[in-house]
Design a protein around this motif. Sequence first.
Motif, PDB file in Angstrom:
ATOM      1  N   ARG A  45       0.718  -1.031  -0.034  1.00 49.74           N
ATOM      2  CA  ARG A  45       0.022  -0.075   0.018  1.00 49.74           C
ATOM      3  C   ARG A  45       0.894   1.365  -0.040  1.00 49.74           C
ATOM      4  O   ARG A  45       1.837   1.268   0.411  1.00 49.74           O
ATOM      5  CB  ARG A  45      -1.006  -0.048   1.301  1.00 49.74           C
ATOM      6  CG  ARG A  45      -2.126  -1.093   1.242  1.00 49.74           C
ATOM      7  CD  ARG A  45      -2.349  -1.171   2.741  1.00 49.74           C
ATOM      8  NE  ARG A  45      -3.780  -1.644   2.689  1.00 49.74           N
ATOM      9  CZ  ARG A  45      -4.365  -2.751   2.780  1.00 49.74           C
ATOM     10  NH1 ARG A  45      -3.147  -3.714   3.153  1.00 49.74           N
ATOM     11  NH2 ARG A  45      -5.421  -3.209   2.914  1.00 49.74           N
ATOM     12  N   HIS A  46       0.319   2.280  -0.487  1.00 49.97           N
ATOM     13  CA  HIS A  46       0.877   3.697  -0.438  1.00 49.97           C
ATOM     14  C   HIS A  46      -0.227   4.603  -0.423  1.00 49.97           C
ATOM     15  O   HIS A  46      -0.538   5.310  -1.065  1.00 49.97           O
ATOM     16  CB  HIS A  46       1.751   3.876  -1.824  1.00 49.97           C
ATOM     17  CG  HIS A  46       2.823   5.194  -1.551  1.00 49.97           C
ATOM     18  ND1 HIS A  46       2.887   5.882  -0.345  1.00 49.97           N
ATOM     19  CD2 HIS A  46       3.733   5.399  -2.539  1.00 49.97           C
ATOM     20  CE1 HIS A  46       3.799   6.772  -0.625  1.00 49.97           C
ATOM     21  NE2 HIS A  46       4.077   6.621  -1.957  1.00 49.97           N
ATOM     22  N   PRO A  47      -0.868   4.849   0.829  1.00 49.52           N
ATOM     23  CA  PRO A  47      -1.818   5.623   1.256  1.00 49.52           C
ATOM     24  C   PRO A  47      -1.837   6.869   1.136  1.00 49.52           C
ATOM     25  O   PRO A  47      -2.713   7.554   0.795  1.00 49.52           O
ATOM     26  CB  PRO A  47      -2.321   5.091   2.399  1.00 49.52           C
ATOM     27  CG  PRO A  47      -1.260   4.344   3.119  1.00 49.52           C
ATOM     28  CD  PRO A  47      -0.714   3.908   1.990  1.00 49.52           C
ATOM     29  N   LEU A  48      -0.639   7.672   1.445  1.00 52.47           N
ATOM     30  CA  LEU A  48      -0.409   9.104   1.190  1.00 52.47           C
ATOM     31  C   LEU A  48      -0.634   9.296  -0.096  1.00 52.47           C
ATOM     32  O   LEU A  48      -0.977  10.522  -0.335  1.00 52.47           O
ATOM     33  CB  LEU A  48       0.782   9.389   2.018  1.00 52.47           C
ATOM     34  CG  LEU A  48       0.699   9.601   3.680  1.00 52.47           C
ATOM     35  CD1 LEU A  48       2.102   9.986   4.125  1.00 52.47           C
ATOM     36  CD2 LEU A  48      -0.282  10.444   4.048  1.00 52.47           C
ATOM     37  N   GLN A  49       0.148   8.616  -1.098  1.00 48.98           N
ATOM     38  CA  GLN A  49       0.061   8.796  -2.558  1.00 48.98           C
ATOM     39  C   GLN A  49      -1.320   8.910  -3.024  1.00 48.98           C
ATOM     40  O   GLN A  49      -1.790   9.905  -3.418  1.00 48.98           O
ATOM     41  CB  GLN A  49       0.842   7.964  -3.259  1.00 48.98           C
ATOM     42  CG  GLN A  49       0.976   7.912  -4.835  1.00 48.98           C
ATOM     43  CD  GLN A  49       1.796   9.360  -5.084  1.00 48.98           C
ATOM     44  OE1 GLN A  49       2.713   9.822  -4.541  1.00 48.98           O
ATOM     45  NE2 GLN A  49       1.053  10.129  -5.857  1.00 48.98           N
ATOM     46  N   ALA A  50      -2.071   7.778  -2.607  1.00 46.35           N
ATOM     47  CA  ALA A  50      -3.425   7.535  -3.057  1.00 46.35           C
ATOM     48  C   ALA A  50      -4.355   8.926  -2.613  1.00 46.35           C
ATOM     49  O   ALA A  50      -5.177   9.489  -3.243  1.00 46.35           O
ATOM     50  CB  ALA A  50      -4.050   6.421  -2.688  1.00 46.35           C
ATOM     51  N   PHE A  51      -4.188   9.427  -1.490  1.00 40.70           N
ATOM     52  CA  PHE A  51      -5.016  10.477  -0.943  1.00 40.70           C
ATOM     53  C   PHE A  51      -4.681  11.601  -1.742  1.00 40.70           C
ATOM     54  O   PHE A  51      -5.427  12.425  -2.017  1.00 40.70           O
ATOM     55  CB  PHE A  51      -4.367  10.429   0.520  1.00 40.70           C
ATOM     56  CG  PHE A  51      -5.147  11.764   1.463  1.00 40.70           C
ATOM     57  CD1 PHE A  51      -6.179  12.391   1.013  1.00 40.70           C
ATOM     58  CD2 PHE A  51      -4.599  11.922   2.916  1.00 40.70           C
ATOM     59  CE1 PHE A  51      -6.636  13.428   1.701  1.00 40.70           C
ATOM     60  CE2 PHE A  51      -5.250  12.994   3.408  1.00 40.70           C
ATOM     61  CZ  PHE A  51      -6.291  13.764   2.943  1.00 40.70           C
ATOM     62  N   ALA A  52      -3.364  11.962  -1.861  1.00 40.80           N
ATOM     63  CA  ALA A  52      -2.721  13.257  -2.681  1.00 40.80           C
ATOM     64  C   ALA A  52      -3.422  12.922  -3.912  1.00 40.80           C
ATOM     65  O   ALA A  52      -3.679  13.892  -4.457  1.00 40.80           O
ATOM     66  CB  ALA A  52      -1.156  13.071  -2.687  1.00 40.80           C
ATOM     67  N   ASP A  53      -3.285  11.773  -4.432  1.00 39.46           N
ATOM     68  CA  ASP A  53      -4.085  11.790  -5.872  1.00 39.46           C
ATOM     69  C   ASP A  53      -5.271  12.070  -5.908  1.00 39.46           C
ATOM     70  O   ASP A  53      -5.960  12.554  -6.807  1.00 39.46           O
ATOM     71  CB  ASP A  53      -3.899  10.241  -6.603  1.00 39.46           C
ATOM     72  CG  ASP A  53      -2.418   9.972  -6.566  1.00 39.46           C
ATOM     73  OD1 ASP A  53      -1.327  10.729  -6.820  1.00 39.46           O
ATOM     74  OD2 ASP A  53      -2.169   8.442  -6.769  1.00 39.46           O
TER      75      ASP A  53
ATOM     76  N   ALA B  99       2.240  -1.686  -4.727  1.00 40.69           N
ATOM     77  CA  ALA B  99       1.551  -0.875  -3.723  1.00 40.69           C
ATOM     78  C   ALA B  99       0.830   0.449  -4.129  1.00 40.69           C
ATOM     79  O   ALA B  99      -0.341   0.666  -3.688  1.00 40.69           O
ATOM     80  CB  ALA B  99       2.674  -0.418  -2.600  1.00 40.69           C
ATOM     81  N   VAL B 100       1.393   1.118  -5.245  1.00 38.52           N
ATOM     82  CA  VAL B 100       0.750   2.335  -5.771  1.00 38.52           C
ATOM     83  C   VAL B 100      -0.568   2.037  -6.364  1.00 38.52           C
ATOM     84  O   VAL B 100      -1.629   2.727  -6.059  1.00 38.52           O
ATOM     85  CB  VAL B 100       1.766   3.275  -6.422  1.00 38.52           C
ATOM     86  CG1 VAL B 100       1.036   4.387  -7.145  1.00 38.52           C
ATOM     87  CG2 VAL B 100       2.874   3.630  -5.811  1.00 38.52           C
ATOM     88  N   ALA B 101      -0.435   1.057  -7.236  1.00 34.14           N
ATOM     89  CA  ALA B 101      -1.803   0.581  -7.943  1.00 34.14           C
ATOM     90  C   ALA B 101      -2.696  -0.028  -7.042  1.00 34.14           C
ATOM     91  O   ALA B 101      -4.004   0.591  -7.057  1.00 34.14           O
ATOM     92  CB  ALA B 101      -1.285  -0.358  -8.915  1.00 34.14           C
TER      93      ALA B 101
END
Length: 311
Positions: free
Chosen positions: A144-152, A181-183
């Motif tokens: 997972r990369h939740p801070l990236q997804a949140f920013a997206d 993770a990002v996907a």
Amino acid sequence: MKQFFSIDDVSDLKQLLEEAKVVKENPFELKGNIRNKSICLLFLNPSLRTRLSSQRAAQNLRVNVTIFDVGSGGWQLEFTDGAIMNSDKAEHVKEAAAVIGTYFDLIAIRAFAKLEDKDYQEQVLSQFMKHCPAPVVNLESSTRHPLQAFADLVTIEAYKKTKKPKVVLTWAPHPRALPQAVANSFSLWTQAAGYDLTIAHPEGYELAPEFSGNAKVEYDQRKAFEEADFIYAKNWSSYSNYGEILCKDSNWMVSEDKMKLTNNAKFMHCLPVRRNVVVSDAVIDSKDSLVVEQAENRIVSAQTIFKRLLS
Ligand code: SN0
């Protein structure tokens, strides 16, 4: 909120996005007394945006921030319970997490997938969450990369023209095997936001079902691009043939001619990106590319989460 490991820690996504808006508009506004709190950013892997944006986020909140490259500057950590530690690993995460948790009010950790079978057990993050008394934030874990997804999401919210935009997450070629993770996080967060998500990839690149959820899956990239409002490119390695590269077909690169099939879509990528492998120069340099703004919103997502966890 007690920790920020995944979207499951967010019970009120709408409210979180509202908080992010406030943070973005007034990054230096202080409410509540979190001054003098301290954050430790722990890195087991390289980083540019995560490191700098998390540091900026902490500075905006006027909290102290320490960056520790535990992978190179600390003792090698053992993460397995019951291990007989007679080899190269000098310290168990039990003590390390407990000690770091007494020094800081929040710890944030980056620990990439090793592309080994055990990745989906999330050993590093779960051991830290278990043994650290302070709240833990995920700066990209194995899955997972939740801070990236949140920013997206913050980025898409600012540009979407309809309530339910068509968002396409497209696999793209890459010379190395990369984590999912990002996907994975992008899929979960965009579905939670109520967008119309299509995931396009060659056969064999299906995400784990717990992450693809109800997204449409499309094996024909051109078809997926039709009428899309946002194109999010990312490479990941196979989940079913875990960690393997099954395809290097350069026809999957995001190019200008494919962007023409879309509804004037914006182009997105989490960065770092391999130019002219994942995406052509013409697309990433076009006015429709949001990659820098996405990266800028990493400050917003980190700051919103740090603020919540420290308040
Ligand atoms: C990482 C990943 O998870 O795909 C981090 C993305 C935020 N990306 C890479 O490791 C790319 C490295 C490369 O060689 O291009």
